[in-house]
Each structure stands twice: as C-alpha cells, then as structure tokens.
Write an enzyme that holds these catalytic residues in place. Structure first.
Site, short mmCIF file in Angstrom:
data_model
loop_
_atom_site.label_atom_id
_atom_site.label_comp_id
_atom_site.label_asym_id
_atom_site.label_seq_id
_atom_site.Cartn_x
_atom_site.Cartn_y
_atom_site.Cartn_z
N LYS A 79 0.84 -1.19 0.00
CA LYS A 79 0.00 0.00 0.00
C LYS A 79 0.88 1.24 0.00
CE LYS A 79 -3.96 2.02 2.48
NZ LYS A 79 -4.87 1.87 3.64
N SER A 154 -9.65 1.99 2.72
CA SER A 154 -8.75 2.69 1.82
C SER A 154 -7.75 1.76 1.13
CB SER A 154 -7.97 3.75 2.61
OG SER A 154 -7.19 3.15 3.65
N SER A 178 -10.06 -0.45 7.00
CA SER A 178 -9.50 -0.27 5.66
C SER A 178 -8.76 -1.46 5.10
CB SER A 178 -8.58 0.95 5.65
OG SER A 178 -9.32 2.13 5.83
#
Length: 485
Positions: A79, A154, A178
């Site tokens: 990420k 996210s 997330s």
C-alpha cells in the site's frame, strides 16, 4: 492454473525441488499486471527492475542451497502509505507525488528478511481517508469481480491486486476497517492485527491511535505466514507492544470444538442486507457443525462508534497532516506572496476534498471551546465501546458478524454523500476503537459480489482468530472462488 493459486507450502516445495524459480513467480506477477491492471488499476507504480533484480539474487541463493526466509520468493504489493526506500511513496496524494523515501518502513525490512519480492506500490484513498478508493488523486481502482463496482477502501488497491492474482499477497493499513472492508468487497482474506503488534514505523500516519498494518491474502494460512513475518516489537515505534510472538502457523489446528461465539444483535440489525445476514448465519451453522456454540449478545455502544471514530480520527489527522505545509514535505506552491500564503496554496493544491474535509472537522473538534464537547467526549465513549468488548470477552472466545453491512456499491454511487460512505464502516470501526484483532474471510456471494465474515478476538489473541477462520475455510469453498477477469 496460476502459480498464485498454489499454497505457500506447495510453492516452497517446488522451489526446493528446482521445479520453479523466483523469476518464474515474478514473471507471473508482472505478466498478470500487464494483462489485467489496465482494467483493475490496482497499482500506482510497478518496480519491475527492482523486482527482477531481487528475483535473480534469490535464485542465486536457491542454487547454492541454505536456509530460506518464511516468504521466500513470493511477489508482494505494498500500500502506498508504507514507505519504501527507492520507490516513490505518495499516499495517493498530489502532495507527495515527488516523495522518494531514503529508508524502509519496519514491515518492509521484515519482508526483506523473510525474502519476499516487492513488485510495486498499490493505489489507495488519499492518506487512507475513504472507503471506496475513489479518493485517490491518481485514478480509481475497480473491483475485479465487476469493474463497475468499488473495491472498498482505503486499502482497495491491496485487496484488488490479490483478488486479481497480480501478487501473491499484499500489505494494507487499517484505521477503521480499511483492510477488512475491501477484503470483504473483493472476496479475499484481510487481517487487522491487535494495535501495537505490527510496527507502524514508516507508515505515514492518518490517526496514530487507530492505524495498524496487516496482510491481505487469498487464504487464512497465508495470512498466518505473513503475520508471523511482520509481527514483533520495534523500538522505533513507541506504541509497539513488547510481547512474545506465538506460532500463528502452528495455531491452525482446525479444531473449534467447544469454542464460544458471541453474535452482537447490533451487528445483524437494521441496515444489514438480508443476503449478507443469511451468509453470516450459514457460516455460523458451519462452525456450529464443527462443535462451536454461539449466542446472541448486546454491545450497546455500537451505535455511537461511527461518530466517535470520525471525531477522534479526524482530530488525529488534523494534527498529523499539519507537517504537510509546503516547507518540509512534498509539493510546494510556486507563487506564494508570503509564508502564510505558501501554507494555504500548498495545502489547497496538494490535498484532495476528502482530506480537507477531515482536517477541517478535526481542527474544529480540537479548537478552543469545542475540545471538551467533542474530542474529549469522543474519547470517553471510546472507553465505553472498549468496555463492551471486555464484557463480552469475559464469557466468549470470539465475536462474529458481517464485515460490512452490504456488498460493494457502484463507482460514483456514494461519492457525493460522505455520511452514507462513512456508515459503511459501522461494523469494522469498533474493532479499531478497542484495539483488538479481527479478520475478514469470504463467506459467500450476493448477486455475484463477495460477502465477508468478520471474526473478532481478544487483544493479542490472533492465534484464536486465525484458528477459527481457518477451520471455517477448511469446510467451505468460498475462498477458492475467483473473479472472471
């Protein structure tokens, strides 16, 4: 059949027997990205040169024998809010589009020690603020199961890359769901560890008392392997838990006989799609058939979790993002009139609308005259929410419910309605407020889209959470379903 459909131990066996090379695994990853990422758009940048160099080094080691790391040769996606030396880290924000870190986050160091291969950086909601991946400053990632739908957020890029078979596993971060919510939407496994179990050093902060790094994988066993590799005390992180790390892989016994499961009525009530509820009840029947027992309980402060979370998270975001001023980090406005104008223009140009919204909300909650009424009260309610978990865990081993109240929604459907978007996290947020571990595992499909089952455990009891998830997985086929890309 994709090499990534093999279990980790099968890959290890083939590598040891010289039937497979690390270069083969990296080739598979890069080829899949080339085939499908124009549609899925999970990656912000691919480090092909670095990945191939690492593959050659590991293949040389393989030729000479010797010990191999726990994740030897496995291609991983990261990420884009986890800093990586030599690979631009932007947090999917224009503000950091030119940020090239000169060090690795602790989890990246641990992955290198485990000898995995970093393929590239994955798309996300800007600074991890969002639940759909539509807040990225660069592009929207799509759900591999249906490109008209969001992958969640996210960590949407992290979940989509695993679901699409572009990498063997990925790392995400979880502030209010997330990791787990996109795992649910994309039909993969997502684990949010206990707060402090995995170092946050090198994770660009959103809300420091809530953020936690964790893995997204195709199955529970892989999640146990990745957690084994990245967990542990880090003196560079003042919130890191100095505890011994158990054998998570050895905990996957498949035995849940006598296990006591709590099912909060608040997690199965109004707002939960009937098809999602049916999938969760079917999962409970599977566990019941394996000798577990479950009962309905009440966690009465759940209804305050969303309001509590957004006050605390936004307040912490307001404080953490104050460092982005156009002077020390990231993009600087080119034509300021003075220092104050530099701050205003840099932040206006660098931050997207959702980030600005949360900074404004947090600054307001922390301001003189409102601190006691909002932030302080939210912290008190957070304690009550944690007490709900403490009370339930006195009599039960795990808490089970849906990961999200619905399956994935269409791209653009909620982007103009932030309050509705925030409510999608109502079942995951309490876990972060309490700091306990939770995992999302696939438990069915509703109208062709994946449904996630959330298993929540006591603090630092990831072993039980993984054991229950693995037992369920071993007696179902949901985790074997793949999107038809």
């Amino acid at each position: 059949m994709s090499l990534f459909d093999l279990k980790l131990q099968e890959i290890n066996s083939r590598l040891a027997g010289k039937e497979l090379s690390v270069t083969d695994l990296v080739d598979q990853s890069l080829a899949k990205i080339g085939d499908v990422d124009s549609k899925v758009r999970a990656f912000l940048r691919v480090d092909e040169e670095g990945a191939r160099r690492t593959a050659r080094e590991l293949d040389d080691q393989l030729a000479f024998g010797g010990d191999r790391g726990l994740l030897f040769g496995l291609p991983a996606g990261i990420k884009d809010n986890i800093v990586t030396e030599g690979i631009t880290t932007t947090c999917a924000s224009r503000f950091l589009e030119n940020y090239d870190p000169i060090y690795d986050a602790t989890v990246i160091k641990k992955l290198k020690q485990a000898q995995s291969v970093t393929i590239g950086k994955l798309n996300m909601d800007e600074f991890a603020m969002g639940g759909s991946n539509e807040n990225s400053a660069y592009h929207v990632t799509t759900n591999p199961w249906n490109p008209e739908y969001v992958p969640g957020g996210s960590s949407g890029g992290s979940a989509a890359s695993v679901a699409a078979g572009e990498v063997y596993f990925s790392l995400g971060s979880d502030t209010g769901g997330s990791i787990r919510q996109p795992a649910s939407y994309c039909g993969v496994v997502g684990l949010k560890p206990t707060y402090g179990l995995v170092s946050r050093f090198g994770l660009v902060a959103f809300a420091s008392s809530l953020d936690q790094i964790g893995p997204l994988t195709k199955n529970v066993e892989d999640a146990a392997y990745v957690l084994q590799a990245i967990a542990g005390h880090d003196p560079q992180d003042s919130t890191s838990a100095n505890v011994s790390i158990p054998d998570y892989i050895g905990a996957l016994s498949g035995d849940v006989k006598g296990l006591r499961i709590a099912v909060p009525k608040e997690y199965m009530g109004q707002g939960v799609d009937p098809a999602v509820k049916d999938s969760v009840l079917s999962a409970l029947k599977v566990l019941e058939g394996l000798g577990a027992v479950w009962e309905e309980v009440s966690m009465p402060h759940t209804e305050y979790a969303v309001a509590t979370y957004y006050l605390i998270a936004s307040s912490e975001a307001s404080s953490n993002l104050a460092r982005f001023d156009g002077v020390r980090y990231g993009v600087r406005a080119s034509d300021p009139d003075n220092l104050l104008d530099l701050y205003v223009k840099s932040r206006s140009q660098g931050f997207g609308p959702e980030v600005k919204r949360r900074i404004m909300l947090g600054t307001y909650a922390l301001s003189s005259g409102y601190y006691d009424a909002y932030y302080l009260k939210a912290q008190k309610v957070r304690t009550l929410i944690k007490q709900d978990f403490d009370n339930v865990f006195q009599n039960y081993d795990v808490i089970i419910g849906p990961t999200a109240p619905t399956t994935a929604f269409k791209i653009g459907e909620q982007v103009g309605d932030p309050l509705t978007m925030y409510l999608n996290d109502i079942l995951t947020i309490p876990v972060n407020l309490a700091g306990v571990p939770a995992i999302s595992v696939p438990c069915g499909l509703a109208e062709g889209m994946p449904v996630g089952l959330q298993i929540i455990g006591k603090a630092l009891d990831e072993a039980t959470v993984l054991r229950v998830a693995h037992a369920f997985e071993q007696h179902t086929e949901h985790h074997k379903q793949r999107p038809a890309l």
